[in-house]
Design an enzyme around this catalytic site. Sequence first.
Site, short mmCIF file in Angstrom:
data_model
loop_
_atom_site.label_atom_id
_atom_site.label_comp_id
_atom_site.label_asym_id
_atom_site.label_seq_id
_atom_site.Cartn_x
_atom_site.Cartn_y
_atom_site.Cartn_z
N GLU A 174 10.09 -4.43 -2.04
CA GLU A 174 9.07 -4.55 -1.01
C GLU A 174 7.85 -5.20 -1.65
OE1 GLU A 174 8.02 -0.96 1.00
OE2 GLU A 174 10.01 -0.66 1.83
N ASP A 179 -2.39 3.10 4.22
CA ASP A 179 -2.15 3.21 2.78
C ASP A 179 -3.04 4.26 2.15
OD1 ASP A 179 -0.30 1.15 2.90
OD2 ASP A 179 -1.82 -0.40 2.54
#
Length: 279
Positions: free
Chosen positions: A50, A61
């Site tokens: 990724e 995040d």
Amino acid sequence: MTARMDKRFAALKAEGRPALITYIMGGDPDFETSLGIMKALPDAGADLIELGMPFSDPMADGPAVQMAGQRALKDGQTLAKTLELARRFREGDTETPIVMMGYYNPIYVYGVEKFLDNVIASGIDGLIVVDLPPEMDDELCIPALAKGVNFIRLATPTTDDKRLPAVLKNTSGFVYYVSMNGITGSALPDPSLIGGAVKRIKGHTALPVCVGFGVKTADHAKAIGAAADGVVVGSAIVSQIAGSLTKDGKAGPDTVAAVATLVRGLATGVRAARLVAAE
């Protein structure tokens, strides 16, 4: 491109083990070091990569990934440079699937058609865009699928059976099960609960179900891998990068090696997971 990802998951299924999916932030701490890390991942045991697109407002995040994005942006990383990272990686590796992960705003500014054309030219196999729900599939998901690019969707503990069909309708490649509610890098959830969640999702799709959020060690990877088709590790890797940097935030002499060492350990755990699953 869909074929490359499907081929990798089919091979892993035949081998009888889950995938190790490793996340890095493109351009962290700089372009060349990031490329070096990316190149080292497959040999260290990563099955899929990724590749994060740095963004100034990464709402989903946690602190470690946010800091990685800030380091990358500070060094001048852009969406175009992240695409270039993938292209450079592809010059030496035509087998490892790459999934670009990030937010829609940079893609929208870049231009969807141009972005998808460059995704294909760079050898990227799939996209995870965390802030595009199924109701917005016409924006990027449908155009991506039309060009043969996988669009991977997130499912969470709050994605109930009523919502799952909408989430999975245009999903391809694999399903990314976020094993807890909250931001990336949180504590590892109870592995015994993950098996039930994966089974529930598999009742709605034949796609591989990969699990992430909170995986930091080989033991974590082994426990999660026993119940899933893949284990996703992100925050632990970007934290390893951060810990290897010099005082002024530059790449240290052991930055690439430090990440490779961590990933080798995680790969050992994932490869042991098939033993647990078979018991």
